[in-house]
Motif scaffolding. Structure first.
Motif, PDB file in Angstrom:
ATOM      1  N   SER A 506      43.427  30.030  45.043  1.00  0.00           N
ATOM      2  CA  SER A 506      43.150  31.415  44.674  1.00  0.00           C
ATOM      3  C   SER A 506      42.052  31.982  45.552  1.00  0.00           C
ATOM      4  CB  SER A 506      42.732  31.506  43.199  1.00  0.00           C
ATOM      5  OG  SER A 506      42.384  32.830  42.853  1.00  0.00           O
ATOM      6  N   ASN A 507      42.158  33.277  45.838  1.00  0.00           N
ATOM      7  CA  ASN A 507      41.092  34.005  46.528  1.00  0.00           C
ATOM      8  C   ASN A 507      40.072  34.571  45.553  1.00  0.00           C
ATOM      9  OD1 ASN A 507      41.673  34.035  49.453  1.00  0.00           O
ATOM     10  ND2 ASN A 507      43.595  34.989  48.832  1.00  0.00           N
ATOM     11  N   VAL A 508      40.364  34.463  44.258  1.00  0.00           N
ATOM     12  CA  VAL A 508      39.528  35.084  43.235  1.00  0.00           C
ATOM     13  C   VAL A 508      38.503  34.074  42.712  1.00  0.00           C
ATOM     14  CG1 VAL A 508      39.512  36.293  41.012  1.00  0.00           C
ATOM     15  CG2 VAL A 508      41.450  36.571  42.580  1.00  0.00           C
ATOM     16  N   THR A 532      36.845  38.699  45.100  1.00  0.00           N
ATOM     17  CA  THR A 532      38.036  38.247  45.811  1.00  0.00           C
ATOM     18  C   THR A 532      37.761  38.216  47.308  1.00  0.00           C
ATOM     19  OG1 THR A 532      40.378  38.654  46.247  1.00  0.00           O
ATOM     20  CG2 THR A 532      38.997  40.592  45.932  1.00  0.00           C
ATOM     21  N   TYR A 539      41.980  45.140  39.639  1.00  0.00           N
ATOM     22  CA  TYR A 539      42.297  43.842  39.047  1.00  0.00           C
ATOM     23  C   TYR A 539      42.309  43.965  37.525  1.00  0.00           C
ATOM     24  CZ  TYR A 539      42.154  41.089  43.330  1.00  0.00           C
ATOM     25  OH  TYR A 539      42.446  40.546  44.553  1.00  0.00           O
ATOM     26  N   SER A 561      37.169  43.518  48.861  1.00  0.00           N
ATOM     27  CA  SER A 561      37.211  42.165  49.401  1.00  0.00           C
ATOM     28  C   SER A 561      35.844  41.710  49.888  1.00  0.00           C
ATOM     29  CB  SER A 561      38.226  42.090  50.551  1.00  0.00           C
ATOM     30  OG  SER A 561      38.309  40.768  51.044  1.00  0.00           O
ATOM     31  N   GLY A 591      45.195  40.037  40.277  1.00  0.00           N
ATOM     32  CA  GLY A 591      45.219  41.055  41.308  1.00  0.00           C
ATOM     33  C   GLY A 591      46.403  41.994  41.192  1.00  0.00           C
ATOM     34  N   ASP A 596      47.727  37.304  42.917  1.00  0.00           N
ATOM     35  CA  ASP A 596      46.638  36.326  42.921  1.00  0.00           C
ATOM     36  C   ASP A 596      45.894  36.423  41.599  1.00  0.00           C
ATOM     37  OD1 ASP A 596      44.985  34.340  43.750  1.00  0.00           O
ATOM     38  OD2 ASP A 596      43.951  35.504  45.299  1.00  0.00           O
TER      39      ASP A 596
END
Length: 739
Positions: A506-508, A532, A539, A561, A591, A596
Motif C-alpha cells: 500500500s502507498n497509504v 499517501t 480518500y 501525495s 483511495g 489503494d
C-alpha cells in the motif's frame, strides 16, 4: 505501546512504554515505572537506563543471558491506566537472536469459535452447528486436541451478539443449546457485525466458522473485517445454505449474493462452502479437521477463471492427517504421488486418498501412510475455484513485517498494517519443530501470489534461536502469502509451509497515538494522520469499533501525495460502560476508486476514575511430574492459588500460553475468595502463562516452564517473584517474630 504502520503508539500516558532488549524506543520513551510494584533486580536491567520513571505499571524484560529461553518475550502492562493485558498486536519483536515471543499462538490448542445466524429459516443449520459442537467437545475432551476455549456469537436482525466465551466444554454445550431460530424474514442479516465481535474477541490465529443462509446487511463493515483479519491472522470459513436452491449459484461467481463471503474467506485463508440444508451435515467435517492443534497450511491457491493447471506441494515425514480442500463447480482433478501413483476425483476411495464431495466442496483425505516428497494435483476447470492443503505438524512458522529501528538499542519494529509500496519488505520469521529449531534448515522464504503465479524470493539471514530476518526486494503487486521451504535433518525430508492471510502493498500510511484511556460518559479525542505516497485526491475514511461506542469523524479527507493530513475521531463510551472494558478501534482509508487502501487497528481501554488498580495475585503452590527428553509419553501438573484479596473480585482466568487443560474451583477462606487452579499438560508443551483478570480489568499472571532434561525450571514474571517473596517473608514473620 504498539506500532500502527510505522508509528510508535504508547499506552499508559506520558509517552512511556515497556522495553525489551533489541526493541528500544527513542530516549523520550525510555522507562516503565516499577517503583509502585517492586524494585527491579539489577540483572534484569544491566544494559538499560539506571533510572526508571513513568506511569505505574510493570515490565518483564529479557536479559541478555536468557534470550535463548523459549519463554523469552516482551510484555508491558500499564496498570494505572487500565491496559488490561499484553496485546499480541503490540511490538513483540526483538533484534536479539533467540528472543521472540509467541506471536501467533504456537503450541496452543485450537479455539472453537462459532458465529451463527439465528433467524427463522436457520433451524436446520442451528441443529447441525449444535451436533458438530457437541461431537467435537465429546470426542476431543481430555486429549491434546481439546479446544482451549469456546466462543459463540449469535446474530439476528437487527440484533447481534453477545460474544459468549468459556473454557468449560459443558458450559459451551449449555450456551449453544439455548440457540433457537426466530425473527428475520427480510434478508439480508447482521453477519459482519457478529463476525467483528468474533475477530476482536477470539485469540489471534483462530479458526472462525460462520453459519448463515442470507447475505450481509452491514456491508459497510467490509474494510473493518478485512483489517481485523489481516491484523489477527485469523481464518474465517462460511457454511452457506440456500433457502431456494435455484435462486443462487454454488460457484463463487461475481454478483452472487454470497460473493462478499467468498472474498472474506479467501482473504483469511478459509473456505466458503455452499450446500443445501439437507447436505450441510456432510460439509461440516471440515470443522473437525481444522479445530485441532498443530494445524499447518502446506498450499493455498485460488483461480478466478477456469483453466488447466498443476499445483505441486511437498509432504515431509513430520506431517500427518493431510487433507486437500477444493471449492468450485464443473471441475476435474487428479492427485499424483511422488512415486507416480495417481487417483482422479471419480475414485471415491483409492490408493492415495478418500474423496468426498458435497455442494461446491471436494474433501480429499490422504491415506495415513503418506509418501514423503513432491506431490502434485492437476485441476481442469471451466469456472473459478480454490485449493488448500492442510495437515498436522510441529514444524511451522510465525512472522511479522518489520522495519529497522534506530535508537539507543536498535532492533526491529513490527509493522501492523500493509507494507509500503516501492520499498523492500522485511519479515522477522520464527520457525519451530518437534525437536527444536536447530533440526530444521530453512532454505527458501518467498512471497507468493495466491491468485497468480508470481513468486518473489527473499534473502535469508539467520539470527539464531529459530529466528530469521528475510528481505524481499521485489514484492508481488497482487495479494500474496508467505511460503517457507526447508529440510528436516532428523527425517532427511523436505518440508513446505505457507501462511494463510492474504497481504498486499500500500502507498497509504495511517499513524495514530494513544496516550490515555477512555472514561465512561466522556468524549475521548484520538488524533491520527493519513498519508499517501501514491495518487492524491479524496480518500474515504471508515472507522469502527466492537463495542458500539458512538464515533464522530470526517468520512472524507483530501490528500496530497507525500503530505500527511491530520484528522481526529471522537469516541464517547456510555456512562454505564464497565471499567476495564477493552475496545478495538479500526481506521481504514481507501483511495479514489478503491485502487489503494490501508488500515490501523488500535486497542483501547475504558477505565472509570477511582477504581481498583491492584492486580490479582497468582501464586504457584505446587508442581508434579518430571519431563524426560522424550516428551511424548509424559505429563506435568501445576497447582496455583489465585485471589484478588479485598479488591473487585476475579472476573476471568484463562491460559494465555500453553496447550494443556486448566480446571479451577473457588473456595472462601476468611471472607476472601481463593480460586484453586490445576493446570495439566503434555511434556511436549513445557510452557504456560496463566492470565487472571479482576472485575476492574487489572491483570495478574503466572508463568512457568518445564525442562525436558528432567526436572522443572521456574520462569516467573517479576510481580509474581515479588508476590512469592512477600509470602515467604510473612511465613518467616510468623515463625520468627521480631521483638
Amino acid at each position: 505501546m504498539f506500532y500502527v504502520g510505522s508509528e510508535l503508539v504508547s499506552l499508559g500516558g506520558s509517552g512511556h512504554c515497556g522495553l525489551s532488549l533489541g526493541l528500544a524506543p527513542p530516549a523520550s520513551h525510555q522507562g516503565c515505572s516499577l517503583s509502585a510494584v517492586l524494585q527491579v533486580p539489577s540483572a534484569y536491567i544491566s544494559s538499560w537506563p539506571d533510572e526508571f520513571s513513568g506511569p505505574v505499571g510493570f515490565c518483564t524484560l529479557c536479559h541478555k543471558s536468557t534470550v535463548h529461553s523459549s519463554s523469552c518475550f516482551h510484555r508491558c502492562v500499564s496498570l494505572s491506566f487500565g491496559l488490561s493485558e499484553w496485546d499480541p498486536h503490540s511490538p513483540p519483536l526483538s533484534g536479539i537472536p533467540g528472543c521472540m515471543p509467541p506471536l501467533m499462538g504456537i503450541a496452543r490448542s485450537a479455539v472453537l469459535c462459532f458465529v451463527i445466524d439465528t433467524t427463522g429459516s436457520m433451524a436446520d443449520d442451528i441443529a447441525e452447528a449444535k451436533r458438530v459442537a457437541y461431537n467435537i467437545i465429546d470426542s476431543k475432551k481430555g486429549t491434546q486436541d481439546e479446544p482451549s476455549e469456546y466462543i459463540l456469537v449469535p446474530f439476528n436482525d437487527p440484533a447481534f451478539g453477545p460474544l459468549i466465551r468459556t473454557t468449560g466444554p459443558d458450559v459451551m454445550k449449555t450456551e449453544i443449546s439455548k440457540l433457537g431460530a426466530s425473527g428475520g424474514g427480510d434478508e439480508p442479516e447482521m453477519c459482519l457485525s457478529a463476525l467483528q465481535l468474533a475477530l476482536t474477541g477470539a485469540p489471534a490465529s483462530s479458526h472462525i466458522y460462520v453459519f448463515t443462509d442470507a447475505p450481509a446487511k452491514d456491508t459497510h463493515l467490509e474494510k473493518t473485517i478485512i483489517a481485523l483479519i489481516r491484523s489477527t491472522k485469523s481464518t474465517v470459513s462460511y457454511f452457506l445454505t440456500q433457502k431456494t436452491r435455484s435462486a443462487r449459484s454454488v460457484s463463487p461467481k461475481a454478483g452472487s449474493d454470497f460473493q462478499l463471503y467468498y472474498d472474506l474467506a479467501l482473504a483469511s485463508g478459509g473456505q466458503a462452502i455452499e450446500v443445501s440444508k439437507a447436505d450441510l451435515p456432510s460439509a461440516t467435517d471440515i470443522i473437525g479437521d481444522t479445530s485441532t492443534s498443530a494445524l499447518v497450511t502446506i498450499l493455498q491457491k485460488a483461480r478466478n477463471s477456469g483453466s488447466v493447471e498443476s499445483f505441486p506441494f511437498l509432504l515431509d515425514a513430520a506431517v500427518s492427517n493431510v487433507t486437500v480442500y477444493i471449492t468450485g463447480d464443473s471441475l476435474k482433478f487428479t492427485l499424483h504421488s511422488p512415486s507416480g501413483v495417481s487417483q482422479s476425483e471419480s475414485a471415491g476411495k483409492g490408493s492415495l486418498a478418500v474423496i468426498q464431495t458435497v455442494g461446491n466442496l471436494w474433501r480429499v483425505q490422504l491415506n495415513s501412510s503418506i509418501e514423503t516428497g513432491l506431490w502434485n494435483i492437476s485441476i481442469v476447470s471451466t469456472q473459478a475455484y480454490t485449493i488448500k492443503v492442510t495437515g498436522q505438524s510441529a514444524i511451522t512458522f510465525i512472522y511479522n513485517f518489520v522495519e529497522d529501528f534506530q535508537g539507543p538499542h536498535p532492533g526491529y519494529a513490527a509493522i501492523y498494517s500493509l507494507p509500503q509500496t516501492g520499498l523492500p519488505a522485511k519479515l522477522l520469521l520464527t520457525v519451530t519443530g518437534q525437536k527444536g529449531a536447530e533440526t530444521l534448515k530453512v532454505q527458501e522464504v518467498a512471497l507468493v501470489e495466491v491468485s497468480g503465479s508470481r513468486l518473489a524470493d527473499g534473502v535469508i539471514q539467520e539470527m539464531g534461536g529459530g529466528n530469521f530476518l528475510v528481505t524481499v526486494n521485489e514484492v508481488p503487486e497482487g495479494e500474496f502469502v508467505v511460503m517457507m521451504k526447508g529440510e528436516d535433518v532428523v527425517t532427511s525430508s523436505r518440508f513446505q509451509r505457507q501462511s494463510t492471510t492474504l497481504m498486499s502493498l500500500s502507498n497509504v500510511i495511517i499513524m495514530a497515538t494513544v496516550n490515555s484511556t477512555l472514561l465512561p460518559g466522556e468524549d475521548f479525542i484520538l488524533p491520527f494522520t493519513v498519508k499517501t505516497n501514491g495518487t492524491g485526491g479524496t480518500y474515504t475514511i471508515t472507522i469502527g469499533n466492537d463495542r458500539g461506542i458512538s464515533l464522530t469523524y470526517n468520512t472524507k479527507l483530501n490528500l496530497v501525495s507525500g503530505v500527511s493530513t491530520e484528522s481526529t475521531v471522537i469516541l464517547k463510551p456510555p456512562a454505564n460502560t464497565a471499567s476495564g472494558t477493552d475496545v478495538t478501534l479500526t481506521i481504514a482509508a481507501e483511495g479514489p476508486g478503491g485502487a489503494d487502501s490501508n488500515y490501523a487497528v488500535l486497542r483501547l481501554s475504558v477505565l472509570a476514575k477511582g477504581t481498583d488498580l491492584t492486580p490479582p495475585v497468582c501464586e504457584i503452590v505446587g508442581v508434579s511430574g518430571i519431563c524426560p527428553s522424550d516428551c511424548t509419553q509424559s505429563t506435568w501438573d501445576l497447582s496455583v492459588n489465585i485471589t484478588d484479596g479485598n479488591g473487585s473480585g476475579i472476573e476471568d482466568t484463562s491460559v494465555q500460553q500453553g496447550s494443556g487443560n486448566f480446571s479451577q474451583e473457588a473456595v472462601v477462606d476468611g471472607g476472601i475468595t481463593v480460586v484453586l487452579g490445576l493446570y495439566s499438560a503434555s511434556c511436549c508443551a513445557p510452557d504456560v502463562t496463566l492470565s487472571v483478570v479482576d472485575k476492574e480489568g487489572n491483570v495478574g499472571k503466572c508463568s512457568y516452564s518445564v525442562e525436558r532434561s528432567g526436572g522443572v525450571s521456574l520462569s516467573l514474571s517479576l510481580p509474581l517473584w515479588a508476590c512469592l517473596l512477600f509470602s515467604a517473608l510473612n511465613i518467616l514473620w510468623d515463625v520468627l517474630p521480631l521483638p
